[in-house]
Structures are given as C-alpha cells and as structure tokens.
Enzyme design. Structure first.
Site, PDB file in Angstrom:
ATOM      1  N   ASN A  31       0.841  -1.205   0.000  1.00 42.79           N
ATOM      2  CA  ASN A  31       0.000   0.000   0.000  1.00 42.79           C
ATOM      3  C   ASN A  31       0.863   1.237   0.000  1.00 42.79           C
ATOM      4  OD1 ASN A  31       0.416  -0.707   3.059  1.00 42.79           O
ATOM      5  ND2 ASN A  31      -0.220   1.437   3.057  1.00 42.79           N
ATOM      6  N   CYS A  32       0.290   2.331  -0.534  1.00 38.32           N
ATOM      7  CA  CYS A  32       0.908   3.643  -0.426  1.00 38.32           C
ATOM      8  C   CYS A  32       0.011   4.480   0.475  1.00 38.32           C
ATOM      9  CB  CYS A  32       1.124   4.266  -1.796  1.00 38.32           C
ATOM     10  SG  CYS A  32      -0.385   4.456  -2.754  1.00 38.32           S
ATOM     11  N   ILE A  33      -0.043   5.787   0.273  1.00 41.08           N
ATOM     12  CA  ILE A  33      -0.787   6.644   1.179  1.00 41.08           C
ATOM     13  C   ILE A  33      -2.278   6.358   1.130  1.00 41.08           C
ATOM     14  CG2 ILE A  33      -1.450   9.039   1.632  1.00 41.08           C
ATOM     15  CD1 ILE A  33       1.316   9.870   0.866  1.00 41.08           C
TER      16      ILE A  33
END
Length: 521
Positions: A31-33
């Site tokens: 995941n990113c932000i």
C-alpha cells in the site's frame, strides 16, 4: 460494511480478497498513502464492478498492479488485514491439502487463465515504458519514507513555533533532535531502498549512502575542493546506491561462491564509495543547488504564470502517476532550503477540485448517486487526497475535470504571485496536501505569513473551482440529463455499462481506467 474499527477493516480486507479472485490469485500486496496495490496472477478473476461498488472503495486504478483506492488511514490497516487474510487462507489450504483451484471444468479454467494472462500481459506492455518503470521505481524508493517525513516535518514546525514563543525551553533541544534526526540520515534510508529496488543488497546501499552525511568527509578534498557533509543529498545517495547495486551484481558473476561473502560486498562498497566521494558528491551537490536555485527563480521571477501552469497540470499528473517524478525534487528542496516551495503550489490543484465538487453538488440536486459520492469523497479531498473525487466524480463527467484543473491553476497563480512578491509558502515535508499541509507550512517570511498565504490560496482555489464548474462545467443538456437520470450521463458513461443499469447509490458508475480517455463534455 459499516462496522467501525479493526473489525470493519478486516471485513473489508476479506471482501476484497474474495473479489480479486482469492488468495491463489494474489501475487503481491502493498500500500501507499491511499491505495492498496495488489498483484494478480489471473486478471480475468478480478470482479471489477463489484469492487467499485463496495462501500469502502473510493475508486480503482489500472496499472501494472491492481490498485484499490481506500483513502489514508484506512488503507494501511486494510492492507495489513489483507496480507494476514492471504496468509491465513494459504495456511488453511495447505493444512487441508487443497488442490489449485477451479470450480470450472479444466477446459474452461484453462481458457479463463489464458484470458487473464492476456489481459495482464497487455496491461504490463502498456505500462512498461522505460519512463513509467523509472517513475515506479522512484515511487517505491521514496513512498515508504513519507510517514517519517510527515512526522518529522510536523515536529519541526511545532518546535519552531515553541521556540518563537519561548515555551518549554528545556524540552526544545530534545524535540529538535527528534525532528532532525531522521532528516540527517535520510540519505541512508534512500540508499537502502534504492539498492533493494535495483537488485542489490539494501544494507550495502545504505553503507555507501552513509558516506554522504558522515562528518569525516570534511577532511576529504575532491580535485582540490573540500567536501561538506551532506553534499549531494538524496540525489547523491540515490546514485551511490544504484551504482553499488550494479557493481555488486557484476562482481558476483565472477567471484567464487566460497569467497562471495568476503569479496563481493568489499568490492561493491569500495568501488561505489570512491566514485561517490570523488564524483557523485561534487556533481550531485551542484545539481541539488541548481534545483534549489531554479525552483526559487521560477516562482520568484515567473511567479504567477509558473504557479498557474503548475497548479493547472498537477491533477493530470496525479491521474497518470507522473507526480512521483517530483518526489526527489521536493526532497532535494527540503534539504537545500528547509522546505519545498513547489508542494503548496501543486496542492492548489486539490482545492480547485474541491470547489468543483461543491458546484456539482449544487447543480445536480436531483442526482442522489453523484451527490452521495461527493459527500463521501469531499472529506478526503479537503484533507488532500484527490483520487476519490478524480475517479469518482470529475473525471467520469469529463468537463468538470477540466474546470477543476482551471480552478487549481488560478489558485496556483495566486501562490506564485505571492512568492514573486516575496512572501513564499513552502512545506517542510512531502505527502500531505489540503488542510493537512497546514502544520508543515513554512516560508521566507516566517510561519504566520506562510500559513496566511497558503490558506488564502486554498480559498481562491475553492472559489475558482466552484465558479468555473458551476457556470462552465456542465452543458445545459448534460445537467438536464444528469438531474433526470440520477446517474452519469450516457455520453460520459463507459461503453461496457449495459443500458438502463445505474450504479450503486454510493458512487457514480464508471471504470476509471476507461474514463481517462472517454470522459467527454
């Protein structure tokens, strides 16, 4: 899924795991932000529309990985629960002696797998251009560092305010050390991530990058010029780690296995270290300084036009994933000036989109689906997460996306003009935008002036995006159709939606991957 807390996130994770084809179809998960990025083995098993219709999903993005927009905060917990669910199901399958899966007959299963492989291969070819691959690698190097950059940036801002007020004097040195400790060694973390991304050993990339902030380099002369600790910054660390990974891979080809652990790391660190000291640090130092000078000149002398251009083009960059190329520039500016003047200007794009969403909410008073989507996506938009509004509202409708960009351009021009007049607004960290950027705002005239300019810029963006979208974002015919049909107008809907079917009330229908090119208006 209305359950709050961890139980709700776990339920969402299990829902999404089933909708992407189960644990056997998951090759990776990260995941990113705001996005859960899932690698899938068979693209045909992914139930796209059901994922988009899930009440916790804010949008879907097609790339080399299948990306599900969940929003900040939720995404990290859902990603953790998703990985846990994958491992649990795999462990259960092994314990039960389960065979590889398929409820369909062998012929159908093979055909389905072939179809999925064809889809995945087509997506890979489309997204595997050298430029996109480079951007993806840059993102994979810097995105994991963003939480620490945000935390240290906020603490630096708080420490600055407390110092100016004269409060908590005995504690200020400790707060200053906490805020600056990570930034003083950020080159090491960049080096470790870069080495890993380019096929090397992370700790060796960190070891070479650690040369740059080491105080002892002040005793080194490179071609008659004294080096300074930190010279070259993250750009130097990035180059050093990539070089180290290349040297390591090439050395390992000819070193006997029984000597590999001794020879390969030594040669990699020695060769890349010497090149770093005598080449990369001086060159990267000049490049970093030039980037700082160019950014300050751009907004100082071409302020309004430059801000207009930057603010107006940032939403398309986000949509295409090209904004990742700016991360090293932001980080370099923070290292040179203490803040990046580009990020607040780019954040104005989000303000224009928020204003556009408000205008659509008022104009489409009879369209319950779009209004519900706007209500759910606006909080994220105000906090600087633009994907829900991009993929759920403005981009599928076409013209409102253009007017949202125009609103961001007006606000960016305002910030550029303020910078040109000598009142700059910068950010001490990268990642946040919208209202969440306020704790990180700093500028040449101090925190107060910078916060005022940034706040006024957001207001200008809201007003400009609202006005442009309200009056020009929808044709009379489109507004009538949208208010009558209660869904996205037929000419803006994706071609694969069957006639007469309307989306779930929580969001407009539409495939973001297709609406990028088919949105009209």
């Amino acid at each position: 899924m209305s359950d709050p807390g961890a139980a709700g996130h776990a339920a969402t994770a299990y829902d999404l795991l089933a909708l992407v084809g189960g644990e056997r179809n998951v090759t990776s998960a990260a995941n990113c932000i705001s996005r859960l990025r899932i690698g899938v083995a068979d693209r045909a098993l992914v139930r796209d529309q059901e994922i988009r219709d899930h009440p916790k999903v804010l949008g879907v993005v097609e790339d080399e990985t299948f990306q599900i927009v969940l929003g900040p905060g939720a995404v990290s917990t859902v990603a953790e629960e998703f990985s846990r669910a994958v491992e649990a199901e795999r462990a259960g399958g092994r314990a039960a002696g389960a065979a590889p899966a398929a409820d369909a007959p062998d012929g159908d299963a093979e055909a389905l797998a072939a179809e999925g492989e064809a889809i995945r291969a087509a997506n890979t070819r489309r997204n595997a251009t050298p430029f996109k691959l480079l951007l993806r690698r840059i993102a994979d190097i810097f995105v994991p560092l963003i939480p620490a950059l945000i935390a240290c940036g906020i603490l630096a801002g708080v420490t600055g305010v407390l110092t100016n007020l004269g409060w908590l004097g005995p504690v200020l040195p400790a707060l200053d050390a906490i805020a600056k400790g990570f930034m003083s060694l950020i080159m090491v973390f960049v080096g470790m991530n870069a080495a890993k991304e380019f096929g090397g050993t992370p700790v060796l990339g960190g070891a070479v990058a650690a040369i740059i902030p080491f105080a002892g380099v002040a005793d080194v002369q490179a071609f008659g010029v004294d080096l300074e600790p930190g010279q070259g910054g993250v750009l130097g660390a990035l180059g050093a780690a990539v070089l180290c990974a290349c040297v390591e891979r090439r050395t390992r080809r000819w070193v006997p296995e029984n000597l590999d652990i001794l020879v390969t790391p030594t040669v990699a660190v020695l060769v890349s270290g010497l090149v770093t000291v005598y080449g990369l640090m001086p060159v990267a130092g000049e490049v970093s300084a030039a980037i700082g000078v160019a950014a300050n000149w751009l907004l100082g002398y071409a302020g309004a036009p430059a801000g207009f251009l930057l603010g107006g083009t940032f939403l398309p960059l986000v949509m295409l994933g090209l904004h990742q190329a700016l991360i090293p520039i932001h980080t370099t500016l923070i290292g040179v000036d203490g803040f990046t003047v580009l990020l607040p200007v780019l954040a104005m794009a989000g303000a224009g989109q928020v204003g556009a969403a408000f205008a659509l909410y008022l104009r489409l008073k009879n369209n319950a689906g779009i209004r519900a989507t706007i209500r759910s996506a606006l909080p994220a938009g105000l906090l600087g997460v633009g994907e829900p509004l991009i993929y759920g509202v403005t981009l599928p409708l076409g013209r409102p996306f253009v007017t949202a960009c125009a609103g961001g351009a007006v606000a960016g021009g305002f910030l550029g003009l303020a910078n040109q007049l000598g009142v700059s607004a910068g950010s001490t960290a990268i990642g946040p935008s919208g209202w969440t950027l306020f704790p990180l705002v700093q500028g040449s005239q101090g925190i107060g002036a910078a916060v005022a300019v940034y706040g006024l810029g957001l207001v200008v963006g809201y007003i400009a995006g609202f006005a442009l979208t309200y009056f020009f974002g929808l044709s009379r015919q489109a507004a009538t159709e949208l208010n009558t049909a209660g869904t996205i107008a037929p000419d803006a809907a994706p071609e694969q939606d069957p006639p007469g079917e309307s989306p779930a009330p929580s969001r407009p229908s539409g495939d973001p991957a297709q609406t990028r090119t088919s949105g009209g208006g």
